[in-house]
Write a protein that holds these residues in place. Structure first.
Motif, short mmCIF file in Angstrom:
data_model
loop_
_atom_site.label_atom_id
_atom_site.label_comp_id
_atom_site.label_asym_id
_atom_site.label_seq_id
_atom_site.Cartn_x
_atom_site.Cartn_y
_atom_site.Cartn_z
N ASP A 112 0.84 -1.20 0.00
CA ASP A 112 0.00 0.00 0.00
C ASP A 112 0.88 1.25 0.00
OD1 ASP A 112 -2.06 1.78 0.17
OD2 ASP A 112 -2.58 1.34 2.25
N ARG A 116 -12.13 0.41 0.95
CA ARG A 116 -11.36 0.88 2.10
C ARG A 116 -12.07 0.56 3.40
NH1 ARG A 116 -9.87 7.05 1.38
NH2 ARG A 116 -9.40 6.73 3.58
N TYR A 117 -13.40 0.69 3.39
CA TYR A 117 -14.14 0.37 4.62
C TYR A 117 -14.04 -1.12 4.94
CZ TYR A 117 -17.66 0.07 8.21
OH TYR A 117 -18.28 -0.17 9.41
N SER A 152 -11.63 -3.15 4.24
CA SER A 152 -10.29 -3.42 4.77
C SER A 152 -10.15 -2.88 6.20
CB SER A 152 -9.22 -2.78 3.88
OG SER A 152 -9.26 -3.32 2.58
N TRP A 153 -10.69 -1.68 6.41
CA TRP A 153 -10.62 -1.09 7.75
C TRP A 153 -11.38 -1.95 8.75
CZ3 TRP A 153 -14.48 0.44 11.07
CH2 TRP A 153 -14.06 1.15 12.20
N ALA A 154 -12.53 -2.48 8.35
CA ALA A 154 -13.36 -3.28 9.26
C ALA A 154 -12.63 -4.53 9.73
CB ALA A 154 -14.67 -3.66 8.58
N GLU A 166 -9.43 -4.87 10.20
CA GLU A 166 -8.48 -4.45 11.23
C GLU A 166 -9.19 -4.04 12.50
OE1 GLU A 166 -6.11 -1.37 9.55
OE2 GLU A 166 -5.28 -2.63 7.97
N ALA A 167 -10.36 -3.41 12.37
CA ALA A 167 -11.11 -2.97 13.55
C ALA A 167 -11.54 -4.16 14.41
CB ALA A 167 -12.33 -2.16 13.12
N LYS A 220 -17.17 4.32 10.14
CA LYS A 220 -15.97 4.05 10.91
C LYS A 220 -16.13 4.53 12.35
CE LYS A 220 -11.92 4.95 9.35
NZ LYS A 220 -10.76 5.66 8.73
N THR A 264 -16.16 2.25 15.75
CA THR A 264 -15.10 2.52 16.72
C THR A 264 -15.68 2.73 18.12
OG1 THR A 264 -13.65 3.49 15.04
CG2 THR A 264 -13.24 4.10 17.33
#
Length: 374
Positions: A53, A79-80, A82-84, A86-87, A127, A131
């Motif tokens: 990346d 992107r969401y 991928s972020w999810a 990790e979250a 996000k 969170t």
């Protein structure tokens, strides 16, 4: 060189400043990235995703999309996702992990899947909501409380101990109650509407005079500022304007913000004439056929609304200015007309109208009191 990269090289050479493109492509990190990309059997989005990346990766991806080598895809949705992933790693309890996974999949991702394109606002809110939900569930785990055992007293303590952003857990809590993973009747103290600061009328007028007449401001900043100070527009909606929404003739400049075209008179129209003549970012291969009014640095994309807000912050706080403008506009025209013209929902404008009427009532009461007690 892979066949798919030939259009990229041709586009860089055909730029108005071809030397700039060649200088960029010869940079060590860019050349190394392109060599790695050329080793892929076929250049696809999946091939890009497998590479490290970096800003270079996404910039080259954007260029190839604009050149028709790669198909368009919803990058914010990706992107969401991928972020999810990790979250989910931040959730302490396996039981709560399953709850958050369902919340992400069936509430946020499901909603995004029904959108033509995920907006920046939707992306950021999703996000933030996840969170804060994870923060709540981890607090319960630390206090040996299971979600089905959650009581109002627990919520009150959790909310009182933390920042005001914890009120955002209200959205997760409603979902948890609806899906029966939390007891009914639980509530989070909501944010009180009408408490956000508003730029007063005098401040709006001063800022507008500065935007129109002060030297040194970029044309696109002037144009965007006018839409906030005069028409109460949000930065995200401004960023998404295209030249299909704007009509410029020798006599008139009109912009469609809602269902109707609004005429801009001089001197408000002048920055828009200048922007149409020189929209910017037209010397590179990033925007070969872009219709965006406010072009961004990323190929084929509009300006980042957050970046636009930051640029304008040297003149005024955009949120305070927008709320102040809407507050004043509701004194001048009926709710339905304002909503239709500016692209807001009638409910939103009605709320501003109610606040405006309340403020006027307080002013009248104060005036009467002064007259009675001189």
């Amino acid at each position: 060189m892979a066949a798919e990269l030939i259009p990229l090289a041709a586009a860089l050479k055909s730029m108005k400043r071809a030397n700039s493109g060649l200088t960029w492509i010869r940079q060590k990190h860019v050349a190394e990235f392109l060599r790695n990309l050329a080793d892929a059997p076929v250049i696809t989005h999946e091939a890009f995703d497998e590479l490290p990346d970096s800003r270079t990766r996404e910039y080259v991806r954007g260029l190839l999309v604009e050149l028709g080598v790669l198909p368009r895809r919803d990058e914010l949705r990706r992107r969401y996702d991928s972020w999810a992933v990790e979250a989910l790693e931040r959730v302490k309890s396996p039981q709560n992990l399953d709850v958050i996974r369902r919340y992400i999949r069936w509430h946020h991702q499901r909603r995004m899947n029904h959108m033509d394109e995920v907006t920046r606002g939707t992306f950021l809110r999703a996000k933030q909501e996840v969170t804060v939900a994870i923060e709540l569930l981890n607090w319960l785990t630390d206090h040996s409380i299971k979600l089905p055992e959650l009581q109002q007293s627990h919520l009150d303590v959790w909310q009182a101990e933390g920042p005001t952003t914890r009120r955002i857990a209200e959205r997760f809590l409603k979902w948890a109650i609806k899906t029966k993973v939390a007891a009914s009747g639980l509530t989070i103290v909501p944010h009180r509407r009408g408490t956000s600061p508003r730029l007063a009328k005098a401040g709006q007028d001063e800022a507008l005079q500065q935007v129109i007449y002060e030297d040194g401001l970029e044309t696109r900043d002037r144009a965007a500022a006018i839409l906030i100070l005069v028409f109460g527009q949000q930065a995200e909606n401004i960023a998404r304007l295209t030249w299909n929404d704007v009509t410029i003739t020798e006599e008139l400049v009109t912009i469609q913000l809602g269902k109707i075209h609004i005429a801009l008179l001089d001197p408000l129209a002048q920055p828009w004439r200048e922007l149409a003549a020189n929209p910017g970012h037209n010397l590179t291969a990033s925007h070969p056929n872009s219709a965006w009014v406010f072009r961004g640095i990323s190929p084929g994309r509009h300006i980042n609304p957050g970046y636009l807000t930051t640029r304008l912050s040297k003149l005024f706080k955009t949120r305070a200015a927008r709320l102040g403008t809407l507050h004043e506009l509701t004194k001048l025209a009926p709710v339905a007309i304002i909503a239709e013209a500016l692209g807001y929902s009638p409910t939103t404008i009605e709320r501003h109208a109610t606040d405006s009427a309340a403020a006027y009532a307080q002013y009248v009461a104060a005036t009467k009191a002064v007259r009675q007690n001189p």
